[in-house]
Design an enzyme around this catalytic site. Structure first.
Site, PDB file in Angstrom:
ATOM      1  N   GLY A  23       0.843  -1.196   0.000  1.00  0.00           N
ATOM      2  CA  GLY A  23       0.000   0.000   0.000  1.00  0.00           C
ATOM      3  C   GLY A  23       0.875   1.241   0.000  1.00  0.00           C
ATOM      4  O   GLY A  23       2.070   1.176  -0.314  1.00  0.00           O
ATOM      5  N   LEU A  24       0.292   2.379   0.382  1.00  0.00           N
ATOM      6  CA  LEU A  24       1.042   3.635   0.315  1.00  0.00           C
ATOM      7  C   LEU A  24       2.314   3.585   1.154  1.00  0.00           C
ATOM      8  O   LEU A  24       3.380   4.033   0.715  1.00  0.00           O
ATOM      9  CB  LEU A  24       0.166   4.804   0.790  1.00  0.00           C
ATOM     10  CG  LEU A  24      -1.093   5.096  -0.024  1.00  0.00           C
ATOM     11  CD1 LEU A  24      -1.777   6.338   0.516  1.00  0.00           C
ATOM     12  CD2 LEU A  24      -0.768   5.279  -1.495  1.00  0.00           C
ATOM     13  N   ALA A  25       2.225   3.031   2.373  1.00  0.00           N
ATOM     14  CA  ALA A  25       3.394   3.020   3.256  1.00  0.00           C
ATOM     15  C   ALA A  25       4.480   2.099   2.703  1.00  0.00           C
ATOM     16  O   ALA A  25       5.649   2.467   2.654  1.00  0.00           O
ATOM     17  CB  ALA A  25       2.981   2.587   4.662  1.00  0.00           C
ATOM     18  N   SER A 274     -17.170   8.912   2.003  1.00  0.00           N
ATOM     19  CA  SER A 274     -16.099   9.743   2.539  1.00  0.00           C
ATOM     20  C   SER A 274     -16.590  10.984   3.281  1.00  0.00           C
ATOM     21  O   SER A 274     -17.615  11.569   2.962  1.00  0.00           O
ATOM     22  CB  SER A 274     -15.222  10.174   1.359  1.00  0.00           C
ATOM     23  OG  SER A 274     -14.414  11.250   1.717  1.00  0.00           O
ATOM     24  N   ARG A 321     -14.390  12.347  13.675  1.00  0.00           N
ATOM     25  CA  ARG A 321     -15.180  11.140  13.458  1.00  0.00           C
ATOM     26  C   ARG A 321     -15.707  10.507  14.732  1.00  0.00           C
ATOM     27  O   ARG A 321     -16.827  10.001  14.768  1.00  0.00           O
ATOM     28  CB  ARG A 321     -14.335  10.129  12.693  1.00  0.00           C
ATOM     29  CG  ARG A 321     -14.073  10.623  11.300  1.00  0.00           C
ATOM     30  CD  ARG A 321     -13.077   9.756  10.568  1.00  0.00           C
ATOM     31  NE  ARG A 321     -12.929  10.281   9.214  1.00  0.00           N
ATOM     32  CZ  ARG A 321     -12.059   9.811   8.337  1.00  0.00           C
ATOM     33  NH1 ARG A 321     -11.274   8.810   8.660  1.00  0.00           N
ATOM     34  NH2 ARG A 321     -11.988  10.340   7.132  1.00  0.00           N
ATOM     35  N   ARG A 442      -8.135   9.561  14.721  1.00  0.00           N
ATOM     36  CA  ARG A 442      -7.460  10.115  13.553  1.00  0.00           C
ATOM     37  C   ARG A 442      -8.340  11.128  12.846  1.00  0.00           C
ATOM     38  O   ARG A 442      -9.538  10.907  12.679  1.00  0.00           O
ATOM     39  CB  ARG A 442      -7.108   8.985  12.574  1.00  0.00           C
ATOM     40  CG  ARG A 442      -6.511   9.484  11.278  1.00  0.00           C
ATOM     41  CD  ARG A 442      -6.000   8.373  10.396  1.00  0.00           C
ATOM     42  NE  ARG A 442      -7.051   7.541   9.836  1.00  0.00           N
ATOM     43  CZ  ARG A 442      -7.855   7.904   8.844  1.00  0.00           C
ATOM     44  NH1 ARG A 442      -7.760   9.112   8.315  1.00  0.00           N
ATOM     45  NH2 ARG A 442      -8.767   7.072   8.381  1.00  0.00           N
ATOM     46  N   LEU A 448      -3.693   8.969   4.605  1.00  0.00           N
ATOM     47  CA  LEU A 448      -2.855   8.875   3.406  1.00  0.00           C
ATOM     48  C   LEU A 448      -1.528   9.567   3.685  1.00  0.00           C
ATOM     49  O   LEU A 448      -0.455   9.085   3.320  1.00  0.00           O
ATOM     50  CB  LEU A 448      -3.555   9.526   2.207  1.00  0.00           C
ATOM     51  CG  LEU A 448      -4.859   8.854   1.758  1.00  0.00           C
ATOM     52  CD1 LEU A 448      -5.358   9.489   0.470  1.00  0.00           C
ATOM     53  CD2 LEU A 448      -4.667   7.378   1.565  1.00  0.00           C
TER      54      LEU A 448
END
Lengths: 670, 254
Positions: A23-25, A274, A321, A442, A448
């Site tokens: 993934g991104l990481a 989202s 959230r 978070r 991201l």
């Protein structure tokens, strides 16, 4: 020793590092390692282009201040730690907020099709927990677009040859090799407890193989599947992290599980809508009259309760959230004021998320990706009808404990081998699998960013660690790896053979049972008596797991046996989550106990640190430990580093409360 | 009222070297609210028993995101290539009709509904589908771009490499090296980007030879099956024009 800085080991092997997860990481870590001249093997359950990062929708935060609102990394830092209810260590958050504009520019240079302003600059939108336009976005499929850009850069490294320290090309050795559709089984540890490689399984042939590596970086994402239905992909089991935990890696703040306020109910998964829907003007409401049977468009303004705007006038629909999810849960579950359904004659656990006051052209340009998901899966046109949504498990703020080293400015020291190091020398963790950036809650569009930032930091940290090694993993006796391979092969055989010929348990059934209690009693509201029952249930599931038998005797692509092994690990992680929640007698961010409604900084402004004790045993919760990194002994405590933004109570009722200190500083210092 | 059931008919095979194990198996599972093909297969896992009452290994299939953005769960549903996650049972079998599931036919079989689509990623390497960047260090923002061009590029960038267009293409198979619409669309995507355009000719060269744009038979099936409605025909024709131009004028421009 001269060997340590060379590309080859003394025995002549190319010294590689493994990154688990694409993934991104994982991809960012890989790119950074390649740029540092370190060859990488990537392991991934799926072709990396299909990793869970692809699901991220809304955008990525960076305080570029394109709109001239006075936004700055200092404000971003403060809002992030405030939103996280002061459980995050602040130096890494500062590092991330400072690096964010550069990261978005880097992605821009990679060709990500970010939305643009009329002037051709990057456009930014609003997200939760802030009043600043800080979120860069590519339609409403930003995660997909970022993942693709990084995937493409990594593919480029798949075509580039390894070059040794004197500049000679090593034929046939590419900078990146991919092992796609492989599962991480365990670390290979040497006698000193150092991670010197890993064992993995090819999910097509089911072959199990041990590999030497000078370091391993887990970038394996979150554990949402433990809760059954969530917004996560089916691969997000947390099993890799759980296996590292069972081998001694410390797991931190496991109880901090984010429930996203707006998802579409579904039989197999809860699909995210989202936060950008609210960032672009979406409003949450229910009818004022509990028994209102009218279609939503027929209900006039005066008969609607925009309860987030009513309760939190300062931030309205853009409260963080945890707060939005609790408010929706309160309306639906306690007040029974969810949307009334004529067919079932009851108030369903649903509220309206309404975008119908925005023009279709505007919505298509900014949000088409998510509205398409709603249209496809709910079968209703969201351009002209309010969507029906309910909260869903979404993200784990907790994860493998990782270290950081501070510099004089209070940020991260660049290139320190301690950054993103777990307590197992040679094992690093980056992305949702680490616990570093989000505290107890978070903020939207920070994931991201934290994944990519974690990769930007982990790559150089691992390169430093590798340089510090007196002896490469490739120069260890092969028996170290053979033993690990035999151990895992025998364990896999056990799974295939156990309880055959008996009336065994079905592992998918057990998963459903565990998920049901975890979802019901270990998410938005937590109660100690109920958590005791959850922990009891985990014990029961653990016992019944011993009776599991696989229905599939096949040698190829045996998903059944793979899931048994995954689930054995997931149950351990469920214990860490539930027991951590049981212990933390306060309310902080996403962790909310009505019995202890206040945050208690005196006793609980500290990191939960869980250590594996043994099969079927409660995890050990510790206050401090020592570990070794690149020859340096480091003492770690559970104290939270709040050196940059002093803790204060969160007050989203008041506009600007989350950025009050930084805003004041901006005024005085410019 | 009797419980409503979902009727699945699944084409199975244990592996590429085991054509003898090729078979159809049928399952009936309870209908759930908002059910899709994936959740029907998950019900089979809970109790893998065929309609004849025979206990069998659970069906294996590929999936990940379940919201039609990763591309993993692509298969033939009632003969049409698509993602299984967005195949809603109530829409494709409103009256309890049989739902047939088969693996894609253009890629090597792994087992049951799983195939190996590595060829797509290899082809992306061949055409150098990336922006050549100097490094990830701080070099400031990228080139400015008009909102119009961003919207145009975004539409092309949504390709999931799912392979629907390749499955539907008569020219794409294991006896040709045709890279197919998905990959040619990527050439157009990168050639449109201001920095990507600096390597535009190199990328065009990769699709001017065997397996390139001239292998396209213009059947136009690709655009019909693309789940993301990518303007693949525009991409094919635009790349055909660009390669022709380069072929005719390339030597002059050198």
């Amino acid at each position: 020793m001269a060997a340590k800085k060379t590309v080859r080991s003394e025995g002549g092997a190319i010294r590689r590092v493994a990154v688990v997860g694409g993934g991104l990481a994982g991809l960012t870590t890989t790119i950074k390692l390649c740029e540092a001249g370190v060859p990488v093997d990537i392991f991934s359950l799926v072709p990396v282009r299909r990793s869970h990062s692809v699901c991220a929708q809304g955008g990525i935060n960076a305080s570029v201040n394109t709109k001239g609102e006075g936004d700055s990394p200092r404000v971003h830092l403060e809002e992030t730690v405030y939103g996280g209810d002061f459980l995050a260590n602040q130096p890494p958050v500062k590092g991330m907020a400072d690096a964010a504009p550069g990261i978005v520019y880097m992605l821009d240079r990679m060709g990500v099709p970010f939305n643009r302003t009329p002037e051709g600059l990057l456009d930014f939108r609003l997200f939760g927990g802030t009043l600043f336009h800080r979120t860069a976005f590519a339609g409403a499929t930003t995660g997909q677009q970022l993942l693709y850009a990084l995937d493409e850069q990594v593919r480029r490294f798949e075509t580039i040859d390894v070059v040794d320290e004197v500049g000679m090309t090593i034929a046939g050795e590419r900078m990146v090799r991919k092992f796609e559709m492989w599962d991480f089984l365990s670390m290979v540890l040497d006698d000193a407890g150092r991670c010197v490689g890993m064992v993995a399984q090819d999910l097509k042939s089911m072959q199990i193989k041990a590999f030497p590596y000078d370091a391993v970086c887990l970038a394996t994402g979150g554990p949402g599947v433990i809760f059954g239905r969530s917004t996560n992909s089916v691969i997000c089991t947390g099993a890799a992290a759980a296996r590292a935990w069972r081998q001694g890696a410390i797991y931190a703040n496991g109880e901090c599980i984010q429930v996203h306020p707006t998802a579409i109910p579904g039989a197999d998964k809860l699909r995210l809508i989202s936060e950008s829907a609210r960032g672009e003007g979406g409003r949450i409401w229910v009818p004022k009259d509990q028994k209102d049977r009218r279609a939503p468009k027929q209900i006039p303004e005066k008969d609607r309760d925009y309860f987030l705007e009513r309760q939190y006038p300062g931030y309205g629909n853009l409260v963080p959230r945890d707060i939005a999810s609790r408010a929706i849960f309160q309306i639906c579950f306690h007040e029974k004021r969810g949307i009334y359904n004529d067919k079932t004659t009851k108030n369903e656990n649903e509220v309206y998320l309404d975008l119908t006051h925005k023009s279709e052209a505007f919505l298509r340009e900014k949000l088409a990706g998510i509205l398409e998901i709603y249209e496809k899966f709910a079968g209703v046109d969201p351009y002209h009808n309010p969507m029906k949504v309910f909260p869903s498990v979404h993200y784990s703020m907790g994860g493998l404990w990782v270290d950081f080293e501070k510099d004089a400015s209070g940020s991260l020291k660049a290139g320190s081998p301690r950054n993103h190091a777990t307590n197992i020398p040679g094992l690093y963790a980056a992305g949702e699998v680490d616990y570093q950036y989000h505290g107890a809650n978070r903020l939207g569009a920070n994931s991201l960013l934290s994944c990519i930032y974690a990769g930007m930091v982990s790559g150089p940290a691992i390169a430093s660690y590798r340089q510090s090694l007196a002896r490469s993993a490739y120069d260890l006796p092969t028996s170290v790896f053979d033993d690990a391979e035999v151990r895992e092969t025998e364990d896999y055989q056990r799974i295939l053979e156990q309880n055959q010929g008996k009336d065994g348990e079905n592992v998918y059934q057990l998963h459903q049972e565990l998920a049901e209690v975890m979802l019901r009693d270990c998410t938005i509201e937590r109660d100690n008596a109920k958590l005791d029952k959850v922990i009891e249930k985990i014990g029961e599931v653990e016992e019944r797991l011993k009776k599991v038998k696989v229905d599939d005797p096949q040698e190829r692509a045996n998903q059944n046996a793979q899931f048994v092994r995954n689930f054995e690990s997931m149950v351990g992680l469920a214990r860490v989550i539930a027991q951590g929640a049981r212990n933390r007698d306060e309310s902080r961010g996403a962790h909310y106990k009505p019995g202890f409604p206040k945050r208690n900084d005196a006793e609980w402004m500290r990191t939960t640190l869980a250590r594996f004790k043994g099969e079927g045993q409660a995890p050990e919760f510790i206050r401090s430990f020592d570990y070794e990194c690149a020859g340096q002994s480091v003492h770690v405590t559970d104290e939270v580093d709040v050196s940059l933004v002093p803790p204060r109570e969160r007050k989203y009722e008041t506009a600007g409360a989350a950025s009050a200190t930084a805003a004041k500083k901006e005024q005085t210092h410019g | 009222m009797a419980e409503r059931m979902v009727h699945l008919k699944v084409r199975r095979q244990d592996g590429p070297t085991r054509p003898d194990t090729g078979r159809w198996e049928e399952f009936k599972v309870p209908l759930l609210p908002q059910m899709n093909v994936i959740s029907a297969l998950q019900q089979v896992q809970l109790n893998p028993v065929t309609v004849e009452g025979k206990r069998v290994p659970p069906v294996v299939w590929d999936c990940s995101c379940l919201e039609e953005i990763c591309g993993a769960c692509t298969m033939l549903v009632n003969g049409r290539v698509r993602q299984a996650c967005s195949a809603l049972v109530e829409q494709i079998a409103p009256n309890g009709e049989v739902i047939t599931l088969e693996r894609m036919t253009k890629f090597p079989l792994v087992r049951d509904l799983i195939v190996d689509r590595e060829r797509i990623f290899d082809d992306l390497k061949k055409v150098r589908a990336w922006v050549e960047m100097d490094g990830t260090h701080a070099l400031g923002p990228g080139p400015r771009e008009s909102p119009e061009q961003q919207q145009e590029r975004y539409a092309l960038s949504r390709c999931m490499a799912c392979g629907c267009c390749l499955e539907a293409c008569p020219q794409y198979n294991d006896s040709t090296s045709f890279v197919g619409a998905a990959v040619i669309n990527q050439v157009r995507y990168f050639n449109m980007h201001p920095t990507g355009a600096m390597q535009a000719n190199g990328r065009l060269d990769t699709i001017m030879g065997a397996g390139g744009i001239t292998d396209c038979g213009k059947a136009q099936n690709c655009v019909q099956v693309c789940p993301k409605e990518i303007p693949l025909l525009d991409s094919l024709s635009s790349m055909a024009r660009a390669t022709t131009k380069r072929l005719l004028l390339g030597w002059l421009l050198k």
